[in-house]
Scaffold this motif. Structure first.
Motif, PDB file in Angstrom:
ATOM      1  N   ILE A  15      40.933  34.279  35.421  1.00  0.00           N
ATOM      2  CA  ILE A  15      41.380  35.670  35.519  1.00  0.00           C
ATOM      3  C   ILE A  15      42.111  35.888  36.842  1.00  0.00           C
ATOM      4  O   ILE A  15      43.163  36.532  36.888  1.00  0.00           O
ATOM      5  N   HIS A  16      41.595  35.302  37.905  1.00  0.00           N
ATOM      6  CA  HIS A  16      42.286  35.434  39.197  1.00  0.00           C
ATOM      7  C   HIS A  16      43.686  34.834  39.142  1.00  0.00           C
ATOM      8  O   HIS A  16      44.637  35.399  39.669  1.00  0.00           O
ATOM      9  N   ARG A  17      43.790  33.687  38.479  1.00  0.00           N
ATOM     10  CA  ARG A  17      45.104  33.042  38.369  1.00  0.00           C
ATOM     11  C   ARG A  17      46.067  33.922  37.558  1.00  0.00           C
ATOM     12  O   ARG A  17      47.225  34.111  37.924  1.00  0.00           O
ATOM     13  N   ILE A  18      45.535  34.508  36.468  1.00  0.00           N
ATOM     14  CA  ILE A  18      46.366  35.378  35.636  1.00  0.00           C
ATOM     15  C   ILE A  18      46.886  36.551  36.463  1.00  0.00           C
ATOM     16  O   ILE A  18      48.060  36.914  36.398  1.00  0.00           O
ATOM     17  N   LEU A  19      45.999  37.135  37.286  1.00  0.00           N
ATOM     18  CA  LEU A  19      46.408  38.288  38.099  1.00  0.00           C
ATOM     19  C   LEU A  19      47.514  37.885  39.060  1.00  0.00           C
ATOM     20  O   LEU A  19      48.489  38.611  39.265  1.00  0.00           O
ATOM     21  N   ARG A  20      47.362  36.711  39.649  1.00  0.00           N
ATOM     22  CA  ARG A  20      48.381  36.250  40.594  1.00  0.00           C
ATOM     23  C   ARG A  20      49.713  36.040  39.882  1.00  0.00           C
ATOM     24  O   ARG A  20      50.766  36.433  40.373  1.00  0.00           O
ATOM     25  N   ASP A  21      49.669  35.414  38.694  1.00  0.00           N
ATOM     26  CA  ASP A  21      50.900  35.192  37.921  1.00  0.00           C
ATOM     27  C   ASP A  21      51.578  36.519  37.590  1.00  0.00           C
ATOM     28  O   ASP A  21      52.797  36.650  37.677  1.00  0.00           O
ATOM     29  N   LEU A  22      50.765  37.490  37.190  1.00  0.00           N
ATOM     30  CA  LEU A  22      51.329  38.798  36.844  1.00  0.00           C
ATOM     31  C   LEU A  22      52.001  39.419  38.066  1.00  0.00           C
ATOM     32  O   LEU A  22      53.105  39.958  37.982  1.00  0.00           O
ATOM     33  N   ALA A  23      51.341  39.334  39.202  1.00  0.00           N
ATOM     34  CA  ALA A  23      51.883  39.922  40.425  1.00  0.00           C
ATOM     35  C   ALA A  23      53.213  39.245  40.777  1.00  0.00           C
ATOM     36  O   ALA A  23      54.190  39.905  41.130  1.00  0.00           O
ATOM     37  N   ARG A  24      53.232  37.931  40.660  1.00  0.00           N
ATOM     38  CA  ARG A  24      54.481  37.208  40.935  1.00  0.00           C
ATOM     39  C   ARG A  24      55.580  37.623  39.981  1.00  0.00           C
ATOM     40  O   ARG A  24      56.748  37.638  40.322  1.00  0.00           O
ATOM     41  N   GLY A  25      55.176  37.956  38.750  1.00  0.00           N
ATOM     42  CA  GLY A  25      56.152  38.396  37.752  1.00  0.00           C
ATOM     43  C   GLY A  25      56.599  39.838  37.964  1.00  0.00           C
ATOM     44  O   GLY A  25      57.354  40.371  37.159  1.00  0.00           O
ATOM     45  N   GLY A  26      56.106  40.491  39.011  1.00  0.00           N
ATOM     46  CA  GLY A  26      56.586  41.825  39.338  1.00  0.00           C
ATOM     47  C   GLY A  26      55.703  42.961  38.861  1.00  0.00           C
ATOM     48  O   GLY A  26      56.040  44.134  39.023  1.00  0.00           O
ATOM     49  N   VAL A  27      54.557  42.631  38.253  1.00  0.00           N
ATOM     50  CA  VAL A  27      53.642  43.687  37.817  1.00  0.00           C
ATOM     51  C   VAL A  27      52.776  44.091  39.011  1.00  0.00           C
ATOM     52  O   VAL A  27      52.286  43.229  39.742  1.00  0.00           O
ATOM     53  N   GLY A  28      52.620  45.363  39.222  1.00  0.00           N
ATOM     54  CA  GLY A  28      51.777  45.836  40.311  1.00  0.00           C
ATOM     55  C   GLY A  28      50.309  45.659  39.938  1.00  0.00           C
ATOM     56  O   GLY A  28      49.883  46.077  38.872  1.00  0.00           O
ATOM     57  N   ILE A  29      49.541  45.010  40.808  1.00  0.00           N
ATOM     58  CA  ILE A  29      48.134  44.747  40.494  1.00  0.00           C
ATOM     59  C   ILE A  29      47.256  45.391  41.564  1.00  0.00           C
ATOM     60  O   ILE A  29      47.435  45.141  42.752  1.00  0.00           O
ATOM     61  N   VAL A  30      46.311  46.208  41.115  1.00  0.00           N
ATOM     62  CA  VAL A  30      45.336  46.799  42.025  1.00  0.00           C
ATOM     63  C   VAL A  30      43.952  46.421  41.527  1.00  0.00           C
ATOM     64  O   VAL A  30      43.635  46.652  40.361  1.00  0.00           O
ATOM     65  N   VAL A  31      43.159  45.804  42.387  1.00  0.00           N
ATOM     66  CA  VAL A  31      41.837  45.334  41.982  1.00  0.00           C
ATOM     67  C   VAL A  31      40.750  46.108  42.727  1.00  0.00           C
ATOM     68  O   VAL A  31      40.778  46.204  43.957  1.00  0.00           O
ATOM     69  N   ILE A  32      39.809  46.662  41.971  1.00  0.00           N
ATOM     70  CA  ILE A  32      38.609  47.243  42.579  1.00  0.00           C
ATOM     71  C   ILE A  32      37.510  46.211  42.402  1.00  0.00           C
ATOM     72  O   ILE A  32      37.343  45.675  41.309  1.00  0.00           O
ATOM     73  N   SER A  33      36.806  45.899  43.471  1.00  0.00           N
ATOM     74  CA  SER A  33      35.687  44.977  43.309  1.00  0.00           C
ATOM     75  C   SER A  33      34.621  45.278  44.349  1.00  0.00           C
ATOM     76  O   SER A  33      34.915  45.660  45.469  1.00  0.00           O
ATOM     77  N   SER A  34      33.375  45.125  43.929  1.00  0.00           N
ATOM     78  CA  SER A  34      32.277  45.293  44.881  1.00  0.00           C
ATOM     79  C   SER A  34      31.908  43.961  45.484  1.00  0.00           C
ATOM     80  O   SER A  34      31.037  43.879  46.337  1.00  0.00           O
ATOM     81  N   GLU A  35      32.568  42.925  44.999  1.00  0.00           N
ATOM     82  CA  GLU A  35      32.293  41.600  45.512  1.00  0.00           C
ATOM     83  C   GLU A  35      33.300  41.297  46.613  1.00  0.00           C
ATOM     84  O   GLU A  35      34.480  41.033  46.346  1.00  0.00           O
ATOM     85  N   LEU A  36      32.862  41.346  47.835  1.00  0.00           N
ATOM     86  CA  LEU A  36      33.814  41.171  48.941  1.00  0.00           C
ATOM     87  C   LEU A  36      34.516  39.817  48.924  1.00  0.00           C
ATOM     88  O   LEU A  36      35.723  39.756  49.147  1.00  0.00           O
ATOM     89  N   PRO A  37      33.812  38.727  48.662  1.00  0.00           N
ATOM     90  CA  PRO A  37      34.522  37.447  48.646  1.00  0.00           C
ATOM     91  C   PRO A  37      35.671  37.445  47.640  1.00  0.00           C
ATOM     92  O   PRO A  37      36.716  36.849  47.891  1.00  0.00           O
ATOM     93  N   GLU A  38      35.473  38.131  46.529  1.00  0.00           N
ATOM     94  CA  GLU A  38      36.535  38.190  45.527  1.00  0.00           C
ATOM     95  C   GLU A  38      37.751  38.932  46.077  1.00  0.00           C
ATOM     96  O   GLU A  38      38.882  38.469  45.977  1.00  0.00           O
ATOM     97  N   LEU A  39      37.507  40.081  46.680  1.00  0.00           N
ATOM     98  CA  LEU A  39      38.624  40.865  47.224  1.00  0.00           C
ATOM     99  C   LEU A  39      39.377  40.051  48.277  1.00  0.00           C
ATOM    100  O   LEU A  39      40.607  40.002  48.289  1.00  0.00           O
ATOM    101  N   ILE A  40      38.603  39.413  49.149  1.00  0.00           N
ATOM    102  CA  ILE A  40      39.224  38.662  50.233  1.00  0.00           C
ATOM    103  C   ILE A  40      39.976  37.448  49.686  1.00  0.00           C
ATOM    104  O   ILE A  40      41.054  37.104  50.148  1.00  0.00           O
TER     105      ILE A  40
END
Lengths: 510, 334
Positions: A443-468
Motif C-alpha cells: 500500500i505504501h508503494r502504491i501511494l508513492r506511485d500515485l504521488a509520482r503520477g501527480g495525484v495528491g496524497i494526504v495520509v492520516i496515521s496514528s502510527e508515527l513510524p508510518e508517517l515518518i
C-alpha cells in the motif's frame, strides 16, 4: 525500585505475557503500584497498555505471569471479581445507560458487587450525592442522556468510586474533557490518592503526566521499558522511551530534492467548523505525500471530512489547481476528484456483503453505465479487474463478496474504489490499520506511485513510524489547529510527539 | 470457498461455460422457489383434477397479480432498508378516494390519477418523517396504516361503495382480457419486468442496494442516502395507489375494509423471495415467486377443502422455514 518494601505495594505484576494468535501483545511485563500513588502508564498505540489494564480488570486472562494484590497472588477472572477485589476501571468509552438517572447508573455497579440481599438505597444515594458533589455540579436525578460527554465521564468515575476501590484505573479520562473539567478531575485524583487509593493513569499527554503523577511506567511493543519518578525525569526522556524504536519495515524512497515542485494541487484556507477545528490552512504540492499527525481526537479526521463535505458545517476556501471549489455535498467533492478513504473500512468504507466489482464501482456507478443509466456488467467487471490488477489484489473472481477477502485485500478494494474515479486528491485515513506487514508495504508503494503520477496524497496515521517513513512532509494537528509542520531531518517521533501533545517544538538536545 | 486465487481472475471467463452458469443458477434463491412451485403443481395435479384447469390457473393469477404490484414496491423499499406496514390501508384508500370522486361526477381516469397522487403524497410524507425527522419506518408506517384505514372508514361510513356506472373502458383494466390474457395480468407482467430490469441494471436503483447494504458506506461513496430512502418510500405508496385503482376496476366497487393484513402477505412474499429485512438484498423476480408460492399454497389448500384457519398457520410456517433456511445459508457463506 528495589528499595520499595512489599508493604508499600498494593499491586505487583511480574513477568506477564499475553498473545493474540501470532501477535505478542505483552512480553514479560512487570509493573508495581504503591499505595496512594498516581502512577502514569505511557506508550504509543499498540504498546500494550490496554492489554495490561484489561488483564488487571479480569477482561483478559494472561498466558503466563503473576499478579499480586497486597502481596497475595490472585487470579482475576472477571471484571466483577476485580470489583470485589477493589479494582475500579474507568474505560475510555462511556458505557452508561442513557435513559436512566445518574444515581441509578452509579448504583448499578455497586449493587452488582454488593453481597447484601437488600439494597441500601439511602446509604448508596447519600454516598452517590456526596461523590457527585465533589465531581462538580451533576444532578443525581438527571437522566444520563441529558449530560454532556464530560459530565458522563465524571459519572463513570463516580461509579468506580462507589465500589470502595483501592486501585482505580483511568484510561485517557481527559480525552473528552475541557481544560477546567480536567483540572477538577486532577484535584479529585489527588484527594483520592491522599486517602490511600492508588491510581493508574493512562494518558498520551505529557503535561498531564508531569503535573499530576508521581511515577510513570513506559511500555513499548508489549515490553516493559522503564519506570521513572516524575520529579527525576524529563518529558524528553519519557517520549524517547516511548518511541525509541528502529524503523524496521522498508518504506519506498521519498521524493528527491530535484523532484520537488512548487506546483500546488490543493490549497485549503481558513477551514473552520467552529466546534472541532478552526482556521486550518495548508497546501498540498504536486508529487508529495503529506502526512497529518496528531493525538486521537485532535481533529485530523474531522478536518479532512470537512474538506470533502462528508460532515460538519464548514466555512473556508478549498481550491484545486488554483480554482476555488463550491462543494455542498460529498458527491460534488467526488465529481471534482477529491475522495476520502475511511478509517473504518468495515463500518463505512465497504459494502462487505456485496461483490468486489460492485464495491469498486460505488463512487460512480455512472462510469460503468450507458448514458441512459443502464449498468454494463462487463465494464463493471473489467474496471474491477483492471484496478485489482494494478493494486495486486488477491482474489478468486470479482463477483466474490468483499467479506471473503483478508484485511489487506479489503483495503485494496477500498483503494481501488477511490482510484475508479481517477481522483486528483486522495485523503487516506489510517490506510494500513489492521493490514499485515506485506500488504502494508504494498500500500505504501502504491501511494508513492500515485504521488509520482501527480495525484495528491494526504495520509492520516496514528502510527508515527508510518508517517515518518512514507510522508515527505507532516503537519501536526493539535486541538483543532495545525500546531506545526515538520520536514526532512526534523521528522522524528520526538518532534511530532512534542508538537502533538504540547504544541511546541522540543527543546534543543542538551 | 475453494475458488482458485488468481491475481486477475481473467482465466475464469475462459474455463467457465455452461457448468459454471448451471452452478450459479442452482445457488440462486429463485431456482429453489421455482422447483418448489413446480413440485406443488405436480402434486396438486394429482390431488385435484380441477387444479390444472385454465379457469383455476386464471383465478390464481388474478389473485396474486394485483398484490404483486404492491410486492414490487415493498421489495424495493426493503432493499433500501425500509419497511411499510401501511400498504393495505393505502391501497384501500386509493379505491375509496377514486370511488368517491367518481360518484361526485369526476371522470374516473382523472379520479384515479388524483387518488394515486394522494397515495404518492402519503408516501412522501412517510419519507419525510423517516429521513428528515429521523423516525423509524416501522413506527411511521404503523401510524399511517391506522390513519389511512380511518380515512377509508370515515369517507364511506364503513360500507362498500358500489360503482355501477363505471364506464366499460375503465372496468376493462380490471375485468377485460387481451385475447385470452386478462388485462390485470398484462399490467402485472409489465410492472414486474420493468422494475426487475430497472433494479438489476440501472445506476439509479443500484444506489438503492448500496444504501440498504450499508447506509454509512453509501454516504461515504457520495450517495445521497436520505433521498434514496425518501424515493423508495414514496414509490411503494404510489404502487399501492395503482393497485387500489386496479382493484376498484376489477370489483366495480370501493371497499374501505379491503387489504387488512395485506402487509404481512406482501412482506412475507418479498422475504421468501430473498429480500432481507436489514436491507441490501432482494430481487423482484424472487419476490414475485414468493407471491406465487403463497398464492398457490392458499389456492391448493382451498381446493383440498382445508379450513381457512389452517391456511394462516401454514403460511406462517412457510415464512418461518424460508427465513430459517436463508439464515443458515447466509451464516455458512459469511
Amino acid at each position: 525500585m528495589t528499595a520499595a518494601s512489599h508493604d508499600d505495594l498494593i499491586l505487583e505484576i511480574a513477568n506477564l505475557s499475553k498473545s493474540f494468535g501470532p501477535v505478542r501483545a505483552l512480553r514479560g511485563v512487570g509493573f508495581q503500584l504503591r499505595r496512594g500513588e498516581i502512577h502514569a502508564l505511557a506508550g504509543e498505540n499498540g504498546a500494550g497498555k490496554s492489554t495490561l489494564m484489561n488483564i488487571i480488570d479480569g477482561i483478559l486472562r494472561p498466558d503466563s505471569g503473576e499478579i499480586r494484590l497486597d502481596g497475595q497472588p490472585v487470579t482475576i477472572t472477571s471484571p466483577a471479581m476485580a470489583q470485589t477485589l477493589g479494582i475500579g476501571f474507568v474505560h475510555q468509552e462511556i458505557a452508561l445507560c442513557p435513559d436512566i438517572t445518574v444515581a441509578e447508573n452509579i448504583f448499578m455497579a455497586a449493587t452488582n458487587s454488593s453481597r447484601a440481599l437488600l439494597m441500601d438505597f439511602r446509604g448508596l444515594e447519600r454516598r452517590a450525592a456526596e461523590i457527585l458533589r465533589r465531581l462538580g455540579d451533576i444532578d443525581p436525578a438527571a437522566p444520563v442522556r441529558s449530560l454532556s460527554i464530560s459530565q458522563q465521564q465524571l459519572v463513570e468515575i463516580a461509579k468506580a468510586l462507589t465500589l470502595d476501590c483501592r486501585v482505580l484505573i483511568l484510561d485517557e479520562p481527559t480525552a473528552a474533557l475541557t481544560e477546567r473539567e480536567a483540572q477538577i478531575l486532577f484535584e479529585i485524583m489527588r484527594t483520592l490518592a491522599g486517602q490511600g487509593i492508588s491510581i493508574i493513569y493512562i494518558s498520551h499527554r505529557m503535561v498531564e503526566i508531569f503535573d499530576n503523577c508521581d511515577r510513570v511506567t513506559v511500555l513499548r511493543d508489549g515490553q516493559y521499558i522503564a519506570t521513572m519518578n516524575v520529579s527525576e525525569t524529563t518529558t524528553g526522556e519519557v517520549v524517547s522511551a516511548m518511541v525509541g524504536r528502529v524503523i524496521d519495515s522498508l518504506y519506498p524512497p521519498k521524493l528527491a530534492e530535484d523532484e520537488r515542485s512548487g506546483e500546488i494541487i490543493l490549497d485549503v484556507r481558513g477551514l473552520t467548523d467552529r466546534q472541532r477545528y478552526r482556521e486550518v490552512s495548508f497546501q498540498l504540492r504536486k508529487g508529495e505525500i503529506l502526512g497529518l499527525a496528531g493525538l486521537i481526537g485532535a481533529g485530523r479526521t474531522e478536518i479532512v471530512k470537512g474538506i470533502c463535505r462528508l460532515e460538519g458545517t464548514v466555512t473556508g476556501d478549498v481550491s484545486l489547481h488554483g480554482r476555488v471549489l463550491h462543494l455542498a455535498h460529498y458527491a460534488d467533492s467526488i465529481a471534482e476528484g477529491i475522495v476520502y478513504l475511511s478509517e473504518d473500512r468495515k463500518g463505512d468504507g465497504l459494502f462487505l456483503d456485496m461483490s468486489i466489482a460492485v464495491n469498486v464501482s460505488a463512487l460512480s456507478v455512472e462510469q460503468v453505465a450507458t448514458r441512459a443509466g443502464i449498468i454494463d456488467d462487463r465494464r463493471e467487471t473489467e474496471q474491477a479487474e483492471r484496478l485489482g490488477g494494478r493494486l495486486n489484489l488477491r482474489y478468486g473472481h470479482v463477483g466474490q463478496p468483499v467479506s471473503a477477502l483478508s484485511g489487506g485485500n479489503q483495503q485494496k478494494v477500498a483503494i481501488a474504489k477511490m482510484l475508479s474515479v481517477s481522483p486528483k486528491v486522495i485523503f487516506l485515513d489510517e490506510p494500513t490499520r489492521g493490514v499485515d506487514v506485506g500488504a502494508k508495504a504494498e500500500i505504501h508503494r502504491i501511494l508513492r506511485d500515485l504521488a509520482r503520477g501527480g495525484v495528491g496524497i494526504v495520509v492520516i496515521s496514528s502510527e508515527l513510524p508510518e508517517l515518518i517513513g512514507v510522508c515527505d512532509r507532516v503537519l501536526v494537528v493539535r486541538e483543532g489547529r495545525i500546531a506545526g509542520e515538520v520536514t526532512d531531518d526534523e521528522m522524528t517521533e520526538d518532534t511530532i510527539m512534542y508538537l502533538a501533545s504540547l504544541g511546541e517544538q522540543p527543546p534543543v538536545a542538551s | 470457498m475453494s475458488t482458485v486465487t488468481t491475481p486477475s481472475g481473467k482465466d475464469r471467463g475462459a474455463s467457465g461455460g455452461i457448468l459454471d452458469t448451471l452452478r450459479r443458477l442452482l445457488r440462486m434463491r429463485e431456482t429453489g422457489l421455482v422447483l418448489i412451485i413446480l413440485a406443488l403443481f405436480i402434486a396438486m395435479a394429482f390431488a385435484s383434477p380441477y387444479f390444472l384447469t385454465w379457469n383455476n390457473m386464471r383465478a390464481m393469477a388474478m389473485a396474486f397479480a394485483v398484490e404483486g404490484v404492491v410486492v414490487v414496491g415493498m421489495t424495493i423499499l426493503l432493499i433500501s432498508g425500509g419497511i411499510d406496514l401501511s400498504v393495505g390501508s393505502v391501497t384501500a384508500l386509493a379505491m375509496v378516494i377514486a370511488g368517491l370522486l367518481f360518484l361526485n361526477g369526476i371522470d374516473p381516469w382523472v379520479a384515479s390519477g388524483m387518488a394515486i397522487a394522494v397515495c404518492t403524497a402519503i408516501g412522501a410524507a412517510m419519507g419525510f418523517f423517516v429521513t428528515r425527522v429521523g423516525l423509524h419506518h416501522f413506527i411511521v408506517s404503523l401510524a399511517v396504516m391506522v390513519i389511512a384505514r380511518g380515512l377509508c372508514l370515515l369517507g364511506t361510513g364503513g360500507r362498500p361503495i358500489g360503482l355501477y356506472t363505471l364506464p366499460p373502458e375503465f372496468k376493462f383494466i380490471g375485468q377485460g382480457s387481451i385475447g385470452v390474457i386478462p388485462v390485470v395480468i398484462v399490467i402485472f407482467v409489465v410492472v414486474v419486468v420493468v422494475f426487475d430490469f430497472l433494479l438489476r441494471r440501472t445506476t439509479m436503483f443500484r444506489k438503492v442496494f448500496y444504501t440498504g447494504s450499508n447506509e454509512k458506506a453509501a454516504a461515504y461513496s457520495g450517495i445521497r442516502t436520505k433521498k434514496v430512502v425518501f424515493l423508495t418510500t414514496t414509490l411503494c405508496s404510489t404502487l399501492c395507489g395503482v393497485a387500489g385503482i386496479i382493484y376498484m376496476a376489477r370489483f366495480g366497487s370501493a371497499q374501505p375494509t379491503f387489504g387488512i393484513g395485506m402487509e404481512l402477505n406482501v412482506i412475507a412474499a418479498a422475504v421468501i423471495g430473498g429480500a432481507s429485512l436489514s436491507g441490501g438484498s432482494g430481487t423482484i423476480f424472487g419476490a414475485i415467486l414468493g407471491t406465487i408460492l403463497l398464492s398457490v399454497v392458499s389456492s391448493s389448500l382451498a381446493l383440498l377443502d382445508v379450513s381457512v384457519y389452517w391456511q394462516d398457520i401454514i403460511r406462517g410456517s412457510i415464512l418461518l422455514t424460508a427465513v430459517t433456511i436463508d439464515h443458515y445459508l447466509n451464516k455458512r457463506r459469511g
